[in-house]
Design an enzyme around this catalytic site. Sequence first.
Site, PDB file in Angstrom:
ATOM      1  N   ASN A 147     -31.349  62.750  36.003  1.00  0.00           N
ATOM      2  CA  ASN A 147     -31.504  62.266  34.626  1.00  0.00           C
ATOM      3  C   ASN A 147     -32.047  63.391  33.750  1.00  0.00           C
ATOM      4  OD1 ASN A 147     -31.576  59.827  32.845  1.00  0.00           O
ATOM      5  ND2 ASN A 147     -33.787  60.205  32.802  1.00  0.00           N
ATOM      6  N   GLU A 204     -31.652  56.374  28.048  1.00  0.00           N
ATOM      7  CA  GLU A 204     -32.860  56.253  27.221  1.00  0.00           C
ATOM      8  C   GLU A 204     -32.493  56.269  25.739  1.00  0.00           C
ATOM      9  OE1 GLU A 204     -35.868  59.137  28.358  1.00  0.00           O
ATOM     10  OE2 GLU A 204     -35.493  58.828  30.486  1.00  0.00           O
ATOM     11  N   ASP A 224     -32.016  56.145  21.953  1.00  0.00           N
ATOM     12  CA  ASP A 224     -32.626  55.803  20.667  1.00  0.00           C
ATOM     13  C   ASP A 224     -32.115  56.815  19.649  1.00  0.00           C
ATOM     14  OD1 ASP A 224     -34.282  58.016  21.348  1.00  0.00           O
ATOM     15  OD2 ASP A 224     -36.050  56.780  21.687  1.00  0.00           O
ATOM     16  N   HIS A 241     -31.557  60.712  23.442  1.00  0.00           N
ATOM     17  CA  HIS A 241     -32.541  60.617  22.355  1.00  0.00           C
ATOM     18  C   HIS A 241     -31.960  61.418  21.189  1.00  0.00           C
ATOM     19  CE1 HIS A 241     -35.567  58.748  24.868  1.00  0.00           C
ATOM     20  NE2 HIS A 241     -35.468  59.715  25.752  1.00  0.00           N
ATOM     21  N   GLU A 256     -35.286  65.697  34.375  1.00  0.00           N
ATOM     22  CA  GLU A 256     -35.559  66.817  33.449  1.00  0.00           C
ATOM     23  C   GLU A 256     -35.908  68.125  34.149  1.00  0.00           C
ATOM     24  OE1 GLU A 256     -38.477  65.361  30.638  1.00  0.00           O
ATOM     25  OE2 GLU A 256     -37.237  63.642  30.093  1.00  0.00           O
TER      26      GLU A 256
HETATM   27  O1  G3I Z   1     -52.002  54.462  29.268  1.00  0.00           O
HETATM   28  C1  G3I Z   1     -52.739  55.474  28.601  1.00  0.00           C
HETATM   29  C2  G3I Z   1     -53.969  54.926  27.970  1.00  0.00           C
HETATM   30  O2  G3I Z   1     -54.809  54.456  28.986  1.00  0.00           O
HETATM   31  C3  G3I Z   1     -54.638  56.009  27.147  1.00  0.00           C
HETATM   32  O3  G3I Z   1     -55.761  55.512  26.502  1.00  0.00           O
HETATM   33  C4  G3I Z   1     -53.679  56.567  26.118  1.00  0.00           C
HETATM   34  C5  G3I Z   1     -54.273  57.701  25.302  1.00  0.00           C
HETATM   35  O4  G3I Z   1     -53.343  58.722  25.058  1.00  0.00           O
HETATM   36  O5  G3I Z   1     -52.557  57.063  26.798  1.00  0.00           O
HETATM   37  C6  G3I Z   1     -51.856  56.084  27.533  1.00  0.00           C
HETATM   38  O6  G3I Z   1     -50.816  56.721  28.217  1.00  0.00           O
HETATM   39  C7  G3I Z   1     -49.693  57.064  27.404  1.00  0.00           C
HETATM   40  C8  G3I Z   1     -48.455  56.422  28.025  1.00  0.00           C
HETATM   41  O7  G3I Z   1     -47.321  56.835  27.338  1.00  0.00           O
HETATM   42  C9  G3I Z   1     -48.519  54.895  27.996  1.00  0.00           C
HETATM   43  O8  G3I Z   1     -48.551  54.429  26.666  1.00  0.00           O
HETATM   44  C10 G3I Z   1     -49.559  58.561  27.390  1.00  0.00           C
HETATM   45  O9  G3I Z   1     -50.653  59.146  26.687  1.00  0.00           O
HETATM   46  C11 G3I Z   1     -48.256  58.952  26.732  1.00  0.00           C
HETATM   47  O10 G3I Z   1     -48.070  60.346  26.911  1.00  0.00           O
HETATM   48  C12 G3I Z   1     -47.115  58.215  27.400  1.00  0.00           C
HETATM   49  O11 G3I Z   1     -45.925  58.582  26.727  1.00  0.00           O
HETATM   50  C13 G3I Z   1     -44.748  58.339  27.439  1.00  0.00           C
HETATM   51  C14 G3I Z   1     -43.998  59.636  27.630  1.00  0.00           C
HETATM   52  O12 G3I Z   1     -42.760  59.376  28.294  1.00  0.00           O
HETATM   53  C15 G3I Z   1     -44.793  60.624  28.449  1.00  0.00           C
HETATM   54  O13 G3I Z   1     -44.075  61.773  28.689  1.00  0.00           O
HETATM   55  C16 G3I Z   1     -43.904  57.362  26.639  1.00  0.00           C
HETATM   56  O14 G3I Z   1     -44.545  56.083  26.615  1.00  0.00           O
HETATM   57  C17 G3I Z   1     -42.509  57.225  27.273  1.00  0.00           C
HETATM   58  O15 G3I Z   1     -41.680  56.512  26.406  1.00  0.00           O
HETATM   59  C18 G3I Z   1     -41.919  58.596  27.499  1.00  0.00           C
HETATM   60  O16 G3I Z   1     -40.674  58.429  28.140  1.00  0.00           O
HETATM   61  C19 G3I Z   1     -39.947  59.626  28.422  1.00  0.00           C
HETATM   62  C20 G3I Z   1     -39.179  59.397  29.699  1.00  0.00           C
HETATM   63  O17 G3I Z   1     -40.048  58.997  30.736  1.00  0.00           O
HETATM   64  C21 G3I Z   1     -38.397  60.635  30.125  1.00  0.00           C
HETATM   65  N1  G3I Z   1     -37.548  61.096  29.033  1.00  0.00           N
HETATM   66  C22 G3I Z   1     -38.210  61.286  27.746  1.00  0.00           C
HETATM   67  C23 G3I Z   1     -38.951  60.012  27.324  1.00  0.00           C
HETATM   68  C24 G3I Z   1     -39.558  60.163  25.960  1.00  0.00           C
HETATM   69  O18 G3I Z   1     -40.551  61.130  25.933  1.00  0.00           O
END
Ligand code: G3I
Length: 303
Positions: free
Chosen positions: A171, A236, A238, A208, A128
């Site tokens: 990517n 990715e 969906d 996405h 990105e």
């Molecule tokens: O693990 C912590 C946890 O300890 C905490 O209590 C909680 C509170 O917010 O957050 C948890 O972390 C979260 C993490 O996912 C694991 O669940 C983050 O806040 C959250 O921001 C994070 O989101 C991820 C996101 O990327 C971050 O940018 C999504 O799961 C993940 O699916 C998403 O994936 C991205 C790709 O890497 C790149 N392309 C876009 C895609 C979708 O956004």
Amino acid sequence: ATTLGAQAAQSGRYFGAAVAAGKLGDGTYATILDREFSMVTPENEMKWDTTERTRGSFNFTPADQIVSHATAHGQRMRGHTLVWHSQLPSWVSSITDANTLRSVMNNHITTQMAHFKGRIYAWDVVNEAFADGSSGTHRSSVFQNLLGDGFIEQAFRTARTADPAAKLCYNDYNIEDWSAAKTQGVYRMVRDFKSRGVPLDCVGFQAHFGTSGPPASFQTTLSNFAALGVDVQITELDIAQAPTAAYANTVKACLNVSRCTGITVWGIRDSDSWRSGVFPLLFDSGGNKKPAYNAVLTAMGGT
Ligand code: G3I
């Protein structure tokens, strides 16, 4: 064949899913994962804020759990991701000296790739890096702002040295529509890299999508990038509300391009999705196959 992975394999492709280490102990989740999918991308576990939360101190424990699971079940791995402006610890984003950042970036790539050497089919080396909107240029980030346009090339050169056997991918999202300025910007970069011998093997299209699914030009985009001499993958996938036709069209766009080597969906059940509110995946929250699952399997020629 009767599963996504086995059917994709009939044309030499893979069918993958994003996986969370914390869900591997969920029996329903693991059963679907191991029955259907032949490639695994860690959803968060290989990101910088997990693997090097403090400078020089690496934590590969959650990622190793996923790699072990994949190895035990004959699944290949996509590494996600080495250099990204998001999920980046503040100690990196607050660096103000270019030489420091260059050495930090190179060390991160080298250490992480060395740890997983031989176990990763393809790495998302840079994720990105391009801006949304009409500019077609790189987005602002600590890497761009301190190292300039050359940071992407630097990252790929470092990655090739670290693991010469891994495929090295760029990517991004919203690069599926051929007419979009962002798509054109990435295309120019890939063309430039290939013409100058910068080590780049593949481009990942996140895909996405909203309810209408892929843009009409998606297959054209995939084939135009492939013609530059790179593999392309859907990384990715969906689709909001998971319409069957939108899923089928996406899969067909890949199947119609010989260098489109695989498709990954960004999660398994709707409840596992980063946008669970729009039910965008192939399995419902109970782990049942949705109509979109059958549309995808049928589009690949399975039953
Ligand atoms: O693990 C912590 C946890 O300890 C905490 O209590 C909680 C509170 O917010 O957050 C948890 O972390 C979260 C993490 O996912 C694991 O669940 C983050 O806040 C959250 O921001 C994070 O989101 C991820 C996101 O990327 C971050 O940018 C999504 O799961 C993940 O699916 C998403 O994936 C991205 C790709 O890497 C790149 N392309 C876009 C895609 C979708 O956004």
